[in-house]
Design an enzyme around this catalytic site. Structure first.
Site, PDB file in Angstrom:
ATOM      1  N   GLU A  63       0.837  -1.204   0.000  1.00 46.71           N
ATOM      2  CA  GLU A  63       0.000   0.000   0.000  1.00 46.71           C
ATOM      3  C   GLU A  63       0.873   1.256   0.000  1.00 46.71           C
ATOM      4  O   GLU A  63       0.608   2.216  -0.741  1.00 46.71           O
ATOM      5  CB  GLU A  63      -0.905  -0.002   1.235  1.00 46.71           C
ATOM      6  N   ASP A  67       0.703   3.818  -3.106  1.00 43.23           N
ATOM      7  CA  ASP A  67       0.283   5.199  -2.903  1.00 43.23           C
ATOM      8  C   ASP A  67       1.167   6.145  -3.719  1.00 43.23           C
ATOM      9  O   ASP A  67       0.674   7.099  -4.342  1.00 43.23           O
ATOM     10  CB  ASP A  67       0.359   5.535  -1.415  1.00 43.23           C
ATOM     11  N   ASP A 137      -7.147   1.199   0.601  1.00 46.45           N
ATOM     12  CA  ASP A 137      -5.790   0.724   0.877  1.00 46.45           C
ATOM     13  C   ASP A 137      -5.441  -0.482   0.014  1.00 46.45           C
ATOM     14  O   ASP A 137      -4.306  -0.603  -0.479  1.00 46.45           O
ATOM     15  CB  ASP A 137      -5.643   0.355   2.355  1.00 46.45           C
ATOM     16  N   GLU A 140      -4.551   0.547  -3.528  1.00 46.09           N
ATOM     17  CA  GLU A 140      -3.172   1.022  -3.600  1.00 46.09           C
ATOM     18  C   GLU A 140      -2.188  -0.138  -3.508  1.00 46.09           C
ATOM     19  O   GLU A 140      -1.146  -0.138  -4.186  1.00 46.09           O
ATOM     20  CB  GLU A 140      -2.912   2.038  -2.490  1.00 46.09           C
TER      21      GLU A 140
END
Length: 252
Positions: A63, A67, A137, A140
């Site tokens: 994650e 991101d 989450d 990502e």
């Protein structure tokens, strides 16, 4: 074989799970060389917390990576697409489309991530499969996994396929409002300083927490407002401030 590959090898995929992951890939026209890393993207920390043998097997590191991949891909697209716009416009739209409130519906409705999540029993019982923070989450994390497996171009293509329609909505002012960006732009122009967000308290067990956040504009405060993640609570507090201040866009 590097240490990362050895680590992933410790989590075996049975034939049923492999079929599920192949279905996920087919739905999005993805091609993973190593399905184990994709599998890792769906493992929430609640599962690893409850299973000692897999206590480090969760998607949080993916994650973190995803991101950054998401942010770069969106920023690059906006840079190319909005050549006549100032940096502030690009930043506002980017903040909107990479937010939890935009990513969670994409994760559920376009990617069906909720069907593939591996959760702990407590999280499963409290509706974790449909929680916005967990869905966003995991999206990502999938991007992070795709970047490691197939490179930046593959991850960027997926971002553009998923996010460009949301960018168009915001450009046409039909998307979800990013109240934090709206409030910050308004307050910075007026007072040359940023709003300050304060986490007032957290309630509930680790797998089902509620966050309460207050936003301070100088000596005036708005909130506390609640959300199922800190980000969501901050958005709620910003929305409350925008509504009281009658800042454009807060009615949506």
């Amino acid at each position: 074989m590097n240490l990362r590959d050895l680590f992933y090898e410790s989590k075996k995929l049975d034939s049923e799970r492999k079929k599920e992951l192949e279905k996920f890939c087919k739905n999005l026209n993805l091609h993973f060389k190593n399905l184990k890393i994709l599998d890792l993207a769906f493992h929430h920390r609640s599962f690893s917390n409850e299973n000692e043998e897999h206590r480090r097997y969760n998607n949080e590191r993916l994650e973190f990576l995803g991101d950054s991949v998401l942010g770069l891909a969106v920023a690059a697209f906006l840079y190319e697409d909005m050549m006549d716009n100032p940096e502030g416009d690009l930043a506002r739209i980017k903040a909107n489309v990479v937010s939890e409130q935009t990513l969670a519906p994409i994760a559920k409705e376009k990617m069906h991530i909720n069907e593939y999540l591996i959760l702990g029993k407590g999280e499963e019982m409290t509706g974790g499969r449909n929680k916005k923070a967990i869905l966003a989450d995991a999206l990502e994390a999938v991007l992070g996994a795709l970047y490691l497996d197939s490179g930046y171009e593959a991850a960027e293509n997926l971002v553009r396929n998923l996010i460009v329609p949301e960018i168009r909505k915001v450009q046409e002012d039909k998307g979800n409002k990013d109240y934090k960006s709206i409030l910050q732009e308004y307050y910075q122009k007026k007072h040359k300083i940023c709003p300050v967000y304060e986490l007032v308290k957290k309630t509930g067990p680790d797998h089902n927490m509620t966050f309460f956040v207050t936003v301070h504009l100088g000596t005036i405060s708005y909130g506390p407002e609640k959300g199922k993640s800190k980000k969501a609570a901050e958005q709620a507090a910003a929305k409350a401030a925008c509504t009281v201040l009658k800042i454009e866009g807060s009615e949506h």
